[in-house]
Design an enzyme around this catalytic site. Structure first.
Site, PDB file in Angstrom:
ATOM      1  N   GLY B 124      -9.802  16.549  26.905  1.00 31.75           N
ATOM      2  CA  GLY B 124      -9.472  17.258  25.668  1.00 31.75           C
ATOM      3  C   GLY B 124      -8.365  18.383  26.019  1.00 31.75           C
ATOM      4  CD  GLN B 339      16.878 -10.233  20.070  1.00 30.86           C
ATOM      5  OE1 GLN B 339      16.005  -9.623  19.636  1.00 30.86           O
ATOM      6  NE2 GLN B 339      17.643 -11.013  19.261  1.00 30.86           N
ATOM      7  CD  GLU B 366      -1.403  11.482  31.617  1.00 33.91           C
ATOM      8  OE1 GLU B 366      -2.320  11.004  31.356  1.00 33.91           O
ATOM      9  OE2 GLU B 366      -0.970  12.135  32.357  1.00 33.91           O
TER      10      GLU B 366
END
Lengths: 259, 384
Positions: B124, B339, B366
């Site tokens: 955390g 695509q 991150e």
């Protein structure tokens, strides 16, 4: 209990497989080699037997140098040691000769039970287990979906189209397994590292006591004369259900003599 | 110069490749659609020892290294990013702080369970008001009668609310430093501590088969011995953890980028348009060639960062570069693969749609791409 598990390196079924044009033997350079899938179930069963009854699991593989990869994998699943039967004289051996050669290699080992996959994904003859048992003069317990050992007695459930047979024998014996028998484990990194230190004994045909006149392409009982790609699958028959779909499906099956 | 893998790394890569293909790929789409956590897959990953990869055997680990973890992450993410991030967070955020900074007692208590995958740890750091700015931490931990009393809220916490979540290591303000700035320390809070509350489960754009929740701490009392590392070292410890984590996220991003190549190659060989397979058209070939080039260069970047880290050399800049180029590669490849698949790329029946949704977070988590550029610039000597 000493358990020997037979391992064969085969071309990856996910890649295109080819025969060598000069002698119709497998072109091992044309695709990646992997461990024969059913052999992973055999290894798992051998490891389960060891976990239950103690002893040692020895991998035996017949094949060229590249087979080392499959041997390593078997060791990193948890087998204790390996014997690699590797000799140019064995090139092109058919199923019977392979069984003979393996029986000779097994003669150099002490074992209570031999476990192998019921067939390989390359040749798919499915006879090596039975032929091997004949050469060794041992009971053959083929197509096992379950194996139990108690004392010197071994009992398997042989998978059949209608269910299973229970087959029992005295050890030592040869057992071939089918894929419903277990779920093979994946090697952990720890075992991969440990496998590097496990012994792999190289065995030549002479060391195994194999009569080289009886093995190899020239004296094989079978010969691959020709090979062709499988024809593309034909379009199926579509039955549209207009209230009589069940009847039409039944008629179709009856016409093909399925029912 | 040799970038080929050592035999044991090569075999591990191959093993995880097979696992991802046979055990994850066939079932993960269903978990993803249901926003469900794949407990059985995670258990299998645990049995393979993936959660223990970089940890010593004495704590239940596999005795491998951080690069082994990266290889596993890449191979998992080729097939699915949710399980990859579950592993990444479990190892490099859940267990690594304890392994690297924890006491012997903490390691013995927690690492064996975390290494086996039977329990997950969470980390955390982020709060509602701040992400990479760890010094903006508002969560507090006050030492009262020999116990830390933790209060605060943590955001976007991976692995924080599963049935097997065992703990969260959280950063909290534990006092004031002589210069007046907050003293930040790391506190280990077991998930069964009264006052440890799993808050809202997020509805995410991607990574839908992974577990992400808010964590709320209300007068959560844990023993004083639950301090992880030195008091006041919480911030610097986490910088190290984040630097390493960037290499792991880069590996995960390379996996996604490679997965896009794999899927596009398969589809280009099957799909026909105007009388031939689309792989025969240069427009498709060039796209796939670019995709392969991006995946390859990003892979080399993370290999390089990992090798520096394992050699105990500075790797901050290389880790930031790897994270930056790999997340770019993932994003670009996901767009191109979608695509190539055309209308089917927009359908959830094919993995590329999942890849498209999973790619964006890689430019954010991150440390955002902007933060990576900041780190690179500073490491090059440009003014902070």
């Amino acid at each position: 209990m000493n358990i020997v598990v037979l391992v064969k390196q085969v071309p990856d079924t996910a890649t295109e497989r080819k025969l060598r044009p000069e002698d119709n033997t497998l072109d091992r350079a044309a695709s990646d080699g992997v461990i024969n899938e059913l052999d992973e179930y055999a290894i798992e069963e051998a490891l389960l037997l060891k976990e239950k009854h103690g002893g040692e699991v020895t991998v035996l593989s017949m094949g060229p140098d590249q087979a080392t990869d499959s041997i390593r994998k078997a060791l990193s699943m948890g087998a204790d040691k390996a014997v690699h039967l590797n000799d140019d004289a064995l090139h092109g051996s058919d199923a019977l000769q392979t069984a003979y050669a393996l029986s000779k290699a097994l003669g150099t080992l002490e074992f209570d039970v031999v476990v192998l996959g019921s067939e390989s994904t390359d040749a798919r003859t499915g006879v090596v287990g039975a032929a091997l048992a004949e050469y060794l003069g041992l009971p053959q317990l083929t197509l096992a979906g379950k194996v139990d050992i108690e004392g010197r007695s071994i009992r398997i459930q042989r998978q059949t189209d209608y269910g299973h047979d229970v087959v029992e024998a005295e050890l030592p014996a040869v057992v071939s397994v089918v894929e419903k028998i277990n779920e093979p484990r994946y090697p952990s990194f720890k075992l991969i590292m440990q496998a590097k230190k496990k012994p792999v004994q190289k065995l030549t045909a002479a060391e195994a006591g194999i009569d080289v006149a009886k093995v190899g392409l020239n004296s094989a009982a079978t010969e691959v004369v020709d090979a062709a790609a499988a024809p593309p699958r034909a379009t199926g028959t579509v039955i549209k259900d207009e209230g009589d779909g069940g009847l039409k499906a039944a008629e179709f099956l009856a016409a093909k003599k399925f029912i | 110069m040799d970038h080929r893998l050592a035999p044991e790394h090569a075999q591990l890569r191959r093993t995880v490749e097979e696992f991802a293909r046979d055990e994850v790929a066939p079932v993960i789409g269903d978990f993803y659609e249901r926003d469900a956590f794949p407990y059985e897959i995670v258990a299998k990953m645990g049995r393979m020892g993936l959660f223990g990869l970089p940890f010593p055997e004495e704590y239940g680990g596999m005795g491998g290294d951080y690069f082994a973890l990266c290889l596993a992450l890449e191979e998992l993410a080729r097939v699915d990013s949710s399980v990859a991030i579950t592993l990444e967070a479990g190892v490099s955020l859940g267990a690594m702080p304890i392994h690297r900074f924890g006491s012997e007692e903490q390691k013995k208590t927690w690492l064996p369970r975390l290494c086996s995958g039977e329990a997950l740890g969470a980390f955390g750091l982020t709060e509602p008001g701040g992400g990479s700015d760890a010094s903006a931490t508002r969560t507090t931990a006050d030492l009262v009668d020999g116990a830390w009393v933790v209060n605060g809220t943590k955001s976007f916490i991976t692995n924080s609310g599963t049935d097997i979540t065992a703990l969260a290591t959280v950063t909290a303000v534990t006092g004031r430093r002589p210069d007046g700035r907050p003293e930040i320390s790391a506190i280990l809070v077991p998930s069964d501590t009264p006052g440890f509350t799993v808050g809202q489960k997020y509805s995410k754009v991607g990574w839908n088969a992974s577990d992400t929740n808010e964590l709320v701490f209300t007068d959560c009392r844990v023993p004083e011995a639950n301090l992880v590392g030195r008091r006041g070292a919480g911030y610097s410890q986490f910088l190290r953890i984040l630097d390493e984590g960037r290499i792991a996220i880069a590996a995960l991003a390379v996996g996604l980028a490679q997965g896009c190549v794999d899927e596009s190659l398969r589809y280009a060989a099957e799909r026909e348009a105007f009388g031939r397979t689309i792989g025969g058209y240069q427009a498709i070939q060039f796209k796939i060639a670019d995709m392969a080039a991006r995946a390859h260069t990003a892979r080399l970047a993370y290999y390089d960062a990992a090798s520096r880290m394992l050699a105990d050399e500075p790797f901050k800049r290389q880790a930031a570069i790897a994270k930056l180029v790999a997340s770019n590669a993932a994003m670009d490849n996901a767009r191109d693969a979608t695509q190539i698949f055309g209308g089917y790329g927009f359908m959830n029946d094919y993995p590329v749609g999942r890849f498209y949704r999973d790619a964006k977070i890689l430019e954010i988590g991150e440390g955002t791409s902007e933060v990576q550029r900041m780190l690179i610039a500073r490491d090059l000597g440009l003014p902070a």
